[in-house]
Design an enzyme around this catalytic site. Structure first.
Site, PDB file in Angstrom:
ATOM      1  CB  CYS A 125      15.609   7.471  -1.598  1.00 39.62           C
ATOM      2  SG  CYS A 125      14.674   7.433  -3.156  1.00 39.62           S
ATOM      3  CG  ASP A 126      16.266   4.627   1.053  1.00 43.24           C
ATOM      4  OD1 ASP A 126      16.243   5.792   1.294  1.00 43.24           O
ATOM      5  OD2 ASP A 126      15.335   3.861   0.903  1.00 43.24           O
ATOM      6  CB  CYS A 148      13.951   4.648  -3.875  1.00 42.83           C
ATOM      7  SG  CYS A 148      14.685   6.197  -4.430  1.00 42.83           S
TER       8      CYS A 148
END
Ligand code: NAP
Length: 307
Positions: A135-136, A132
């Site tokens: 997200c990261d 992701c």
């Protein structure tokens, strides 16, 4: 006993549906699965879930979700559902150890990111390997990273990752991309993105329990090379967890559950929320939001049945 609400799945969508339906005094039963918690269990820091200004670990966040649902009486069993029957009321849901009857069922079985299948890939998930970018990506400021895949997701994520990383190498197994032309052009025009064509990752290398590089094989020359990097994003597609519902609910061609009016499926009283019906946003917060909608719609549907 016929349950008012049975929930299948225990990611952000399922636990939020459990929270709302337990607070509506519908005594939901949640089949959380033997591997409960969904995709956030595979992450470390989550910094984009609102309400946690310092971030929160993915597994901790899912524990909070579960405890909050339990606090209002949701019954949670850590069993996998093996069969459903939505052909007539009450609906039937069978798990590994029991069969229950339900007036409404909320499906939140999620989707699983496809992985390359390399041993170190799973072990280093959250330690340099990610599925992701949204997200990261933030954790890779000023670093050199790679993304594997040649579809729209890989291109979109590669472009997004250039906001943080100094260099993003797209590793693709063929010499043409599957992505739409417009996404391809955007990626080709981005000076921070490089392409490694006809290449397969054969190993994820590690140092001090973190990703330190990848071993890549050129599939035409069979030559192997090593690419030093600190992050590997895997964007080779997702598989919706819908095998239980094939032939029982309308599914999209790509296997995700078809919904209308947000979370309603093709069968009355059956609702679907989270990634099992969303192949666009795929975020914990959007999944949680749709879990709330599913619980509220299930409650409304039950009211129409009683009146
Ligand atoms: P996808 O289109 O199925 O692409 C997957 C990519 O991963 C392909 O390039 C494929 O290679 C590669 N791949 C698959 N298995 C692999 C393996 N084991 N090893 C190495 N590479 C592998 O998946 P997606 O990119 O996630 O997109 C899914 C759908 O969502 C698509 O319809 C896409 O158009 C859509 N989408 C749209 C947008 C947008 O419009 N903004 C953004 C994201 C996604 P091959 O090409 O060789 O098969």
């Amino acid at each position: 006993m016929i349950r008012e609400v049975v929930i299948i799945g225990s990611g952000p969508a399922g636990y939020t549906a459990a929270l709302y339906s337990s607070r509506a005094q519908l005594d939901p039963l949640v089949f959380a699965g033997s591997l409960s918690g969904g995709q956030l269990m595979l992450t470390t820091d989550v910094e984009n879930y609102p309400g946690f200004p310092e971030g929160v670990m993915g597994p901790d966040l899912m524990e909070y979700f579960r405890k909050q649902a339990e606090r209002f009486g949701a019954e949670i069993v850590f069993e996998d559902v093996v069969e459903v029957d939505f052909s007539s009321q009450p609906y039937r849901v069978k798990s590994t150890s029991q069969e229950v009857e339900a007036k409404t069922v909320i499906i939140s079985t999620g989707a699983s990111a496809k992985l390359l299948g390399l041993e170190a890939e799973s072990r280093l998930m959250g330690h340099g390997v990610s599925t992701c970018a949204t997200c990261d990506g933030f954790f890779f400021r000023g670093q050199e990273i790679a993304i594997v895949g040649g579809g729209d997701s890989a291109m979109e994520e590669a472009i997004f990752l250039t906001r943080f990383a100094d260099k993003v190498t797209v590793i693709h197994r063929r010499d043409t991309l599957r992505a739409s032309k417009i996404m391809q052009q955007k990626a080709f025009d981005n000076p921070k993105i490089e392409f490694m064509w006809d290449s397969a990752i054969t190993e994820v290398l590690e140092k001090d329990d973190k990703v330190s590089g990848v071993e890549v094989e050129n599939l035409k020359s069979n030559e192997k090379s090593t690419l030093e990097l600190t992050g590997l994003f895997v964007a080779i597609g997702h598989i919706p967890n819908t095998h239980l519902f094939e032939g029982k609910l309308d599914l999209h061609e790509n296997g995700y559950i078809k919904t209308h009016d947000a979370v309603k499926t093709s069968v009355e009283g059956i609702f679907a929320c989270g990634d099992v019906q969303d192949f666009t946003y795929r975020q914990a917060i959007t999944a949680a939001g749709s879990g709330c909608m599913a619980a509220m719609d299930a409650e409304r549907w039950l009211e129409t049945q009683h009146s």
